[in-house]
Design a protein around this motif. Structure first.
Motif, PDB file in Angstrom:
ATOM      1  N   GLU A 173       0.787  -1.187   0.067  1.00  0.00           N
ATOM      2  CA  GLU A 173       0.075  -0.047  -0.020  1.00  0.00           C
ATOM      3  C   GLU A 173       0.859   1.154  -0.030  1.00  0.00           C
ATOM      4  O   GLU A 173       2.112   1.148   0.508  1.00  0.00           O
ATOM      5  N   CYS A 174       0.294   2.277  -0.347  1.00  0.00           N
ATOM      6  CA  CYS A 174       1.087   3.442  -0.522  1.00  0.00           C
ATOM      7  C   CYS A 174       0.068   4.700  -0.594  1.00  0.00           C
ATOM      8  O   CYS A 174      -0.865   4.627  -0.916  1.00  0.00           O
ATOM      9  N   GLY A 175       0.558   5.935   0.540  1.00  0.00           N
ATOM     10  CA  GLY A 175      -0.500   6.914   0.702  1.00  0.00           C
ATOM     11  C   GLY A 175      -0.189   7.985  -0.222  1.00  0.00           C
ATOM     12  O   GLY A 175       1.142   8.161  -0.491  1.00  0.00           O
ATOM     13  N   SER A 218       3.709   8.639   0.169  1.00  0.00           N
ATOM     14  CA  SER A 218       4.317   8.256   1.361  1.00  0.00           C
ATOM     15  C   SER A 218       5.389   7.059   1.084  1.00  0.00           C
ATOM     16  O   SER A 218       5.352   6.420   0.094  1.00  0.00           O
ATOM     17  N   LEU A 275      -6.405  13.465  -0.365  1.00  0.00           N
ATOM     18  CA  LEU A 275      -5.798  12.138  -0.018  1.00  0.00           C
ATOM     19  C   LEU A 275      -6.180  10.991  -0.709  1.00  0.00           C
ATOM     20  O   LEU A 275      -7.410  10.911  -1.060  1.00  0.00           O
ATOM     21  N   ARG A 319      -5.486   6.279  -0.357  1.00  0.00           N
ATOM     22  CA  ARG A 319      -4.749   5.156  -0.157  1.00  0.00           C
ATOM     23  C   ARG A 319      -4.619   4.315  -1.284  1.00  0.00           C
ATOM     24  O   ARG A 319      -5.841   3.938  -1.627  1.00  0.00           O
ATOM     25  N   PRO A 351      -9.397   6.754   3.265  1.00  0.00           N
ATOM     26  CA  PRO A 351      -8.935   5.762   4.086  1.00  0.00           C
ATOM     27  C   PRO A 351      -9.429   5.926   5.607  1.00  0.00           C
ATOM     28  O   PRO A 351      -9.476   6.987   6.106  1.00  0.00           O
ATOM     29  N   TYR A 373      -2.986   4.279   6.596  1.00  0.00           N
ATOM     30  CA  TYR A 373      -2.744   5.524   6.062  1.00  0.00           C
ATOM     31  C   TYR A 373      -1.966   6.519   6.867  1.00  0.00           C
ATOM     32  O   TYR A 373      -0.976   7.056   6.706  1.00  0.00           O
ATOM     33  N   TRP A 401       2.373   8.027   6.651  1.00  0.00           N
ATOM     34  CA  TRP A 401       2.529   9.269   6.716  1.00  0.00           C
ATOM     35  C   TRP A 401       3.499   9.600   7.851  1.00  0.00           C
ATOM     36  O   TRP A 401       4.422  10.537   7.807  1.00  0.00           O
TER      37      TRP A 401
END
Length: 383
Positions: A254-256, A267, A323, A325, A345, A353, A357
């Motif tokens: 996963e990436c924010g 992130s 924002l 996610r 998210p 999330y 960060w």
């Protein structure tokens, strides 16, 4: 109303943030938990907070500003009815762009003005809140709000159209098919034949998902035709439109994405490891059993740069704001495949999330502040 004094001696009102949570979807309880975490993190020296809960039957309720009551206790999620100051009172948001005053009404009582709202922080998850419906109401009223607008929120909620958007922008998407309500109701045999052909091509197991639900609600991993009926029934319990997806063998990463003054940034990524006692990363693994992700994910610098690029590309492809996610699979051949984005998210204490960060140098209170400030900078309407 809380205020502070300007250098000239004038009384200045702090921006008022209405945190709207709960809602009519199956993710009602997790929304309450998210709201509690957000309310706990908001800088009360900088903002006033007005908590507004939406009950599961759709009533907008004035609720207690008590974040500690908005947590999972004994494996049970909270609900708005437990927090509402009245079982009948309703909060009314303005629909006039020139008037941002919120009013509270109770049967037989004179309406009570609660003051102006400067920005709404909607932490609803799922349909009737995260899907563009609430965002449309706020656009009509001219009230700034945290997160994506109507289109991006709708695209981010509907996995069918989300994948179509990603494919049109050249983002890698795994094999899937969509079964719409009319097809299932009018030609169930034909729908089953399509699923059978899909299974013959891609193999078992298959994941059966509601098209417009989140928090892994209604998802079943079906290992054979014998398990398909129950899986479809569970998905359709949440949404009459459902998806069938093939198993992608690999790692869940996963990436924010967060909107800064100069644009969106990604992130450090996180990895969701296999969860013991759970067949996949389902609702209970996420929220009840507190399955922890690995931050940062063990990736090469090149892989980290690639997933960050793809996460921002997905944010831009869906016209997101504020924002996102972005969830990916890193397949066995080293390719990243995007699974989905989440435009609102979870912000629970264990949510990925804010943790991503935090690891990227943006602690929780600053994250919340950046989201509110980004919303205040944006105008409503076409932009």
């Amino acid at each position: 109303m809380s205020s502070e004094t300007s250098p000239q001696g004038h009384r200045l009102r702090k921006p008022r943030v209405a945190v709207v949570f709960g809602g009519r979807s199956s993710e009602h309880g997790i929304s309450v938990v998210t709201a509690g975490a957000v309310m706990r993190a908001i800088d009360r020296t900088k903002y006033d907070v007005l908590p507004i809960g939406i009950t599961q039957d759709g009533r907008w309720a004035l609720t207690a500003d008590e974040p500690d009551r908005m947590a999972i206790t004994d494996r049970q999620v909270p609900n708005v009815d437990q927090l509402a100051e009245s079982s009948e009172g309703s909060v009314v948001l303005p629909v006039d762009p020139n008037d941002r005053e919120v009013v509270y009404t109770e049967p037989g009582a004179v309406p009570k003005a609660l003051g102006d709202v400067d920005v709404v922080f909607p932490v609803l998850h799922g349909p009737y809140g995260e899907d563009g419906t609430l965002q449309g109401l706020l656009e009509l009223s001219g009230t700034p709000y945290v997160g994506s607008g109507v289109l991006a929120s709708a695209v981010g909620q509907d996995k069918d159209y989300m994948k179509r958007v990603f494919q049109s922008f050249g983002l890698p998407v795994g094999p899937y098919l969509v079964v719409r309500p009319r097809e299932w109701e009018q030609d169930e045999t034909g729908a089953r034949e399509r699923i059978a052909h899909f299974a013959a091509e891609h193999g078992w197991p298959l994941f059966i998902k509601p098209a417009r639900a989140g928090s892994s609600m209604g998802i079943t991993k079906a290992g054979s035709f014998e398990e398909l009926d129950e899986a479809i029934e569970e998905a359709r319990r949440h949404d009459p439109k459902f998806l069938v997806e093939s198993l992608l063998r690999g790692r869940e990463i996963e990436c924010g994405v967060l909107e800064f003054e100069d644009g969106p940034r990604a992130s450090v990524p996180a990895e969701i490891p296999p969860v013991q006692a759970h067949d996949f990363y389902d609702f209970e693994a996420k929220y009840i059993d507190s399955a922890a992700g690995i931050i940062p994910a063990s990736l090469t610098p090149e892989q980290t740069a690639e997933i960050q690029r793809l996460a921002v590309a997905a944010f831009e492809a869906a016209s997101c704001e504020g924002l996102v996610r972005a969830d990916f699979f890193l397949t066995e051949d080293g390719t990243f495949v995007i699974n989905e984005i989440n435009t609102m998210p979870g912000f629970t204490p264990i949510s990925m999330y804010p943790r991503m960060w935090e690891a990227s140098g943006v602690p929780y209170p600053e994250l919340v502040d950046r989201l509110v400030q980004a919303a205040l900078r944006r105008s409503t309407g076409l932009r």
